[in-house]
Design a protein around this motif. Structure first.
Motif, PDB file in Angstrom:
ATOM      1  N   GLU A 316     -30.423 -41.225  71.051  1.00  0.00           N
ATOM      2  CA  GLU A 316     -30.214 -42.197  69.976  1.00  0.00           C
ATOM      3  C   GLU A 316     -29.741 -43.542  70.529  1.00  0.00           C
ATOM      4  O   GLU A 316     -30.240 -44.604  70.135  1.00  0.00           O
ATOM      5  CB  GLU A 316     -29.193 -41.672  68.967  1.00  0.00           C
ATOM      6  CG  GLU A 316     -28.938 -42.639  67.824  1.00  0.00           C
ATOM      7  CD  GLU A 316     -27.962 -42.103  66.792  1.00  0.00           C
ATOM      8  OE1 GLU A 316     -27.887 -42.711  65.705  1.00  0.00           O
ATOM      9  OE2 GLU A 316     -27.297 -41.086  67.056  1.00  0.00           O
ATOM     10  N   ARG A 343     -40.092 -39.715  69.769  1.00  0.00           N
ATOM     11  CA  ARG A 343     -39.985 -38.736  68.681  1.00  0.00           C
ATOM     12  C   ARG A 343     -38.784 -39.056  67.797  1.00  0.00           C
ATOM     13  O   ARG A 343     -38.857 -38.935  66.563  1.00  0.00           O
ATOM     14  CB  ARG A 343     -39.881 -37.316  69.251  1.00  0.00           C
ATOM     15  CG  ARG A 343     -41.222 -36.732  69.693  1.00  0.00           C
ATOM     16  CD  ARG A 343     -41.116 -35.251  69.946  1.00  0.00           C
ATOM     17  NE  ARG A 343     -40.334 -34.945  71.137  1.00  0.00           N
ATOM     18  CZ  ARG A 343     -40.847 -34.809  72.355  1.00  0.00           C
ATOM     19  NH1 ARG A 343     -42.150 -34.953  72.545  1.00  0.00           N
ATOM     20  NH2 ARG A 343     -40.080 -34.521  73.382  1.00  0.00           N
ATOM     21  N   ARG A 345     -37.443 -42.037  67.334  1.00  0.00           N
ATOM     22  CA  ARG A 345     -37.742 -43.250  66.572  1.00  0.00           C
ATOM     23  C   ARG A 345     -38.642 -42.965  65.373  1.00  0.00           C
ATOM     24  O   ARG A 345     -38.555 -43.647  64.351  1.00  0.00           O
ATOM     25  CB  ARG A 345     -38.417 -44.279  67.481  1.00  0.00           C
ATOM     26  CG  ARG A 345     -37.474 -44.937  68.467  1.00  0.00           C
ATOM     27  CD  ARG A 345     -38.207 -45.919  69.336  1.00  0.00           C
ATOM     28  NE  ARG A 345     -37.284 -46.706  70.137  1.00  0.00           N
ATOM     29  CZ  ARG A 345     -37.669 -47.636  71.013  1.00  0.00           C
ATOM     30  NH1 ARG A 345     -38.960 -47.881  71.181  1.00  0.00           N
ATOM     31  NH2 ARG A 345     -36.775 -48.315  71.702  1.00  0.00           N
ATOM     32  N   ALA A 346     -39.475 -41.972  65.496  1.00  0.00           N
ATOM     33  CA  ALA A 346     -40.409 -41.663  64.414  1.00  0.00           C
ATOM     34  C   ALA A 346     -39.727 -41.065  63.192  1.00  0.00           C
ATOM     35  O   ALA A 346     -40.268 -41.097  62.091  1.00  0.00           O
ATOM     36  CB  ALA A 346     -41.484 -40.699  64.922  1.00  0.00           C
ATOM     37  N   THR A 347     -38.512 -40.549  63.402  1.00  0.00           N
ATOM     38  CA  THR A 347     -37.838 -39.862  62.301  1.00  0.00           C
ATOM     39  C   THR A 347     -36.512 -40.492  61.907  1.00  0.00           C
ATOM     40  O   THR A 347     -35.937 -40.100  60.893  1.00  0.00           O
ATOM     41  CB  THR A 347     -37.562 -38.398  62.685  1.00  0.00           C
ATOM     42  OG1 THR A 347     -36.737 -38.355  63.859  1.00  0.00           O
ATOM     43  CG2 THR A 347     -38.861 -37.658  62.954  1.00  0.00           C
ATOM     44  N   ALA A 348     -36.015 -41.454  62.685  1.00  0.00           N
ATOM     45  CA  ALA A 348     -34.664 -41.959  62.453  1.00  0.00           C
ATOM     46  C   ALA A 348     -34.677 -43.362  61.872  1.00  0.00           C
ATOM     47  O   ALA A 348     -35.614 -44.133  62.065  1.00  0.00           O
ATOM     48  CB  ALA A 348     -33.886 -41.969  63.775  1.00  0.00           C
ATOM     49  N   THR A 349     -33.605 -43.668  61.138  1.00  0.00           N
ATOM     50  CA  THR A 349     -33.347 -45.020  60.648  1.00  0.00           C
ATOM     51  C   THR A 349     -32.168 -45.553  61.432  1.00  0.00           C
ATOM     52  O   THR A 349     -31.061 -45.013  61.348  1.00  0.00           O
ATOM     53  CB  THR A 349     -32.995 -45.013  59.151  1.00  0.00           C
ATOM     54  OG1 THR A 349     -34.096 -44.455  58.429  1.00  0.00           O
ATOM     55  CG2 THR A 349     -32.738 -46.434  58.673  1.00  0.00           C
TER      56      THR A 349
END
Length: 353
Positions: A316, A343, A345-349
């Protein structure tokens, strides 16, 4: 329920604010006039503007009507002004705690630090049963946190306050304020052409897990108790190796001695001064080289605290740093981010840089 969060735009404070909002709790943020608020954009918040270093600050107004205070505000720096750090940590905390007493706020979760309990001996992780460390010969930040913890304990008894102490280890992750020494440790390795490491080690933890730990302490902790909030004890070679793997740079090549670390830090301080920026490492930090800042979070785990491993925390943090202005264009050009970063970055804000 309404909570006041001091230091609300800092690394840990902003994560606490977000966690409280997610739990449906009304949040009032205490910030300085100069604070950058971008990290909290879009959240339904109340604002109170005051400076803990100011004896005339409107702290009573900030505390009025609140049920709990999360006191995270601090000057976290190595090589900074010892007097300024002590002023915020001790005098500022006393002003806030006295305001809590005057306005009827009885429960406070105070963000202390793992370093107030010293460091590990013979590889045995430190627990909260250790006495508070002596502040003599410690860096200014460490001495200020020890003094803050001691004074808060005395004021809790004097003012009849329920103070619980959250003691994070080295917290890393996205922040909308300054880089801070913990995240700067990652940047320092990325920018180091020699890929240096050093003896000793520390405990790494994700800032969002530290925030979750604060909420657990508020809900299920005990008055007067300290709770270490860490995740994983690692050597510096292990930490730098993981940074290298995730950022796609070379692994550690040389282990610096204490003297070499001191000289390297002195050179970095000079470069930073000439460039008009904050040093990524300092001689004060070099004085801590060789120690193992290893801790057990078993007491917090009994409350339900379950942090992610250090590698996940690094994923992160590096994901955010790689896109932030804290990493130079030249350094970024040499990085080849691991698939784990993409991976994530594709799911996190992520929070704003």
């Amino acid at each position: 329920m309404r909570a006041l969060v001091t230091g609300a735009t800092g690394l840990i404070g902003a994560q606490i604010v977000r966690a409280l909002v997610a739990d449906g709790i009304e949040v009032r943020c205490l910030v300085r006039p100069s604070s950058r608020l971008a990290a909290l954009d879009g959240l339904p918040l109340q604002w109170a503007v005051a400076d803990l270093a100011d004896a005339d600050a409107g702290l009573d107004d900030a505390c009025a009507g609140c049920d709990i205070v999360f006191h995270t505000a601090a000057q976290f720096a190595y090589g900074g002004s010892d007097a300024a750090m002590m002023q915020v940590a001790v005098a500022g905390s006393e002003r806030l705690l006295r305001a809590c007493a005057r306005t009827g706020v009885r429960r406070i979760v105070l963000t202390s630090s793992s370093v107030v309990f010293g460091h590990a001996r013979d590889g045995v992780p430190v627990t909260e049963d250790a006495p508070l460390a002596a502040s003599a010969d410690e860096p200014g930040y460490v001495a200020a946190k020890i003094a803050q913890h001691r004074r808060a304990q005395a004021l809790a008894e004097l003012l009849d306050l329920d103070i619980r102490y959250a003691c994070p280890t080295m917290a890393i992750g996205p922040t909308g304020s300054s880089l801070g020494p913990s995240n700067a440790m990652l940047v320092a390795y990325l920018a180091d052409p020699f890929r240096s490491t050093y003896p000793g080690g520390c405990n790494l933890v994700a800032a969002r897990d530290v925030a979750a730990g604060h909420l657990l302490i508020a809900a299920a902790g005990r008055a007067g108790e300290s709770y270490l909030l860490g995740a994983q004890n690692l050597t510096w070679r292990q930490i730098h190796g993981m940074i290298a793997e995730l950022a796609g740079v070379a692994p550690p090549q040389v282990e610096l001695t204490h003297a070499a670390a001191f000289l390297a830090a002195a050179a970095e301080e000079l470069r930073a001064k000439l460039a008009g920026r904050t040093a990524l490492s300092t001689r004060e930090q070099a004085g801590m080289v060789g120690r193992h800042y290893w801790y057990s979070h078993a007491r917090a785990a009994a409350l339900g605290y379950a942090p992610v491993p250090a590698r996940a925390a690094l994923v992160e943090a590096i994901s955010w740093l790689a896109a932030s202005p804290h990493v130079s264009r030249e350094t970024r050009a040499c990085m080849r981010l691991a698939e784990d970063i993409y991976r994530f970055r594709a799911t996190a804000t992520e929070m704003p840089a």
